[in-house]
Enzyme design. Structure first.
Site, PDB file in Angstrom:
ATOM      1  N   SER A   1       0.817  -1.208   0.000  1.00 25.02           N
ATOM      2  CA  SER A   1       0.000   0.000   0.000  1.00 25.02           C
ATOM      3  C   SER A   1       0.852   1.260   0.000  1.00 25.02           C
ATOM      4  O   SER A   1       1.987   1.274   0.481  1.00 25.02           O
ATOM      5  CB  SER A   1      -0.963   0.001   1.191  1.00 25.02           C
ATOM      6  N   LYS A   2       0.248   2.300  -0.566  1.00 22.07           N
ATOM      7  CA  LYS A   2       0.907   3.585  -0.716  1.00 22.07           C
ATOM      8  C   LYS A   2       1.332   4.143   0.644  1.00 22.07           C
ATOM      9  O   LYS A   2       2.354   4.782   0.772  1.00 22.07           O
ATOM     10  CB  LYS A   2      -0.111   4.525  -1.389  1.00 22.07           C
ATOM     11  N   ARG A   3       0.519   3.898   1.659  1.00 20.03           N
ATOM     12  CA  ARG A   3       0.800   4.459   2.982  1.00 20.03           C
ATOM     13  C   ARG A   3       1.894   3.689   3.709  1.00 20.03           C
ATOM     14  O   ARG A   3       2.703   4.263   4.400  1.00 20.03           O
ATOM     15  CB  ARG A   3      -0.474   4.489   3.830  1.00 20.03           C
TER      16      ARG A   3
END
Ligand code: GLU
Length: 433
Positions: free
Chosen positions: A209-211
């Site tokens: 995930s991007k986060r």
């Protein structure tokens, strides 16, 4: 025979995602192996998330990895436009066609598909037969009230317009496939083949995930991963070489690729393995290539000799600067550095003497002078060279030290030894031990 046509449809969200590189790799291999055409469609229907320069980031990221495509916004073919935002009128016309046939209806400014309730089944090229009950499909929106198509609608209209024969994408889209199949039925068009590959997972087995995870391709480039290493690494995720090989290039991946060898289970994005591969690729580059790559990013002017010395000691190009620093900057050498190194003061004084007597400053002469000194004085070789490392580089882990002396030059080596001598000279004999 029908020509194979595949597509990747990344959304322009601001950067090139590692997942896009993975989708591209599998589509590229399948397409090139079968002599087909690969289409890049920039799925820009999410207007709220529009980011300037996002499309360029996709081109740059994929090109860096060595991929090319046959049609796309940057490579017009006969099946465009390749940006959905440029064909809103076409989606509207297609939706109207469904309304006329009684297969869609207007609802508060939006247009919805009218679910037939039919079960949807397909034989997935990776997962085998997949079936969804007709009740799961619902009367879903195909055109939003702002006039934009939903993902499922633009995807089907575009895949039909672009004559896509094989849709190879991530498993997160499995649940979209029955809706898309229902749309193909409504249009009376034979659907393409589908292949859903597993989602990449991080070390905690969670979806990348991007986060949480470094998913921007630029981060890999900046960290000094070689594109060939990253492609090789991606090629090992969820796929295995028929001969069990771990190191191969893109051309070999294409040659050996088979959707049957793609696993169902989510592969783990193991950065240790990536580092290991990257180290291998760095070690297999020529001095000239390595110098070029290092000088594109290094703050120092790296010579071939320097590159050759650090090649074995880095697994990422970004690690080079800290190893090269001492060639350019005199290290700060304090007494505490020498803690635990026996006789360092004596090493420095005697080395200074023999090294200043060398007439012709080359590796052979340095080697023999120092070997002779160690023997005559009965120094411990490990301790002696540790002193040299610390004096000349300020570090315990360095490139081969005699080779480094050659590059530093005699004047610089003598000067650094003199500096160290001043610092170590007043060490009590008991301290030197
Ligand atoms: N824009 C979609 C995505 O990036 C495309 C999915 C598809 O290939 O149908 O996930």
């Amino acid at each position: 025979m029908i020509e194979i046509r595949t597509r990747i449809a990344p959304s322009p969200t601001g950067f090139a995602h590692i997942g896009t590189a993975y989708v591209c790799l599998l589509n590229y291999a399948f397409t090139r192996k079968n002599g087909g055409k690969l289409i890049l469609r920039v799925d820009d229907t999410d207007t709220k998330r529009h980011v300037e320069g996002a499309e360029d980031a996709i081109y740059a990221g994929l090109s860096w990895l060595g991929f090319d495509w046959d049609e796309g916004p940057d490579k017009p073919g006969g099946f465009g436009p390749y940006r959905p935002s440029e064909k809103l009128d076409i989606y509207k016309a297609k939706a109207d066609e469904l309304i006329k046939k009684g297969q869609a209806f207007e609802d508060e400014g939006a247009i919805r598909f009218k679910n037939t309730g039919q079960d949807q089944t397909w034989r997935d090229l990776i997962r085998g037969e997949i079936k969804f009950g007709g009740g799961e499909i619902t009367d879903f929106v195909i055109i939003k009230s702002d006039g934009y198509p939903t993902y499922n609608f633009n995807t089907v209209v575009d895949d039909i317009d672009m004559q896509i024969t094989h849709v190879i994408r991530g498993e997160e889209h499995i649940s979209n496939t029955p809706r898309q199949l229902a749309l193909y039925q409504a249009f009376g068009v034979k659907p393409p083949e589908f292949a859903h590959f597993p989602t990449l997972r991080n070390a905690d087995h969670k979806k990348l995930s991007k986060r949480r995870d470094p998913v921007d391709l630029r981060l890999y480039r900046e960290a000094g991963y070689l594109p060939q290493a990253l492609v090789n690494f991606l090629g090992l995720l969820g796929w295995s070489h028929p001969d069990g090989k771990e190191v191969f290039d893109l051309a070999e991946f294409v040659e050996k690729f088979d959707l049957n060898r793609v696993s169902h289970a989510g592969p783990i994005f193991d950065t240790k393995k990536l580092d290991w591969l990257n180290g291998l690729y760095i070690r297999s580059t020529s001095d000239v290539e390595l110098v070029k790559m290092l000088n594109e990013r290094s703050t120092y002017n790296v010579s071939e000799e320097m590159a050759a010395l650090i090649r074995e000691r880095i697994s990422k190009l970004s690690e080079a600067d800290s190893l090269l620093d001492f060639f350019v900057n005199q290290p700060v050498v304090g007494r505490d550095l020498f803690e635990g190194v026996e006789k360092s003061s004596l090493h420095v004084t005697t080395a200074l003497h023999v090294l200043s007597n060398i007439k012709d400053w080359n590796l052979e002469n340095i080697n023999s002078a120092l070997t002779k000194l160690i023997e005559e004085k009965g120094f411990k070789t490990g301790d002696f060279y540790m002193t040299m490392r610390l004096v000349l580089t300020g570090k315990r882990m360095t490139p081969p030290i005699n080779e480094s002396m050659v590059i530093l030059g005699q004047d610089e080596v003598l000067q650094r030894l003199e500096e160290a001598q001043k610092i170590l000279i007043d060490i009590e004999p008991s301290e030197i031990s």
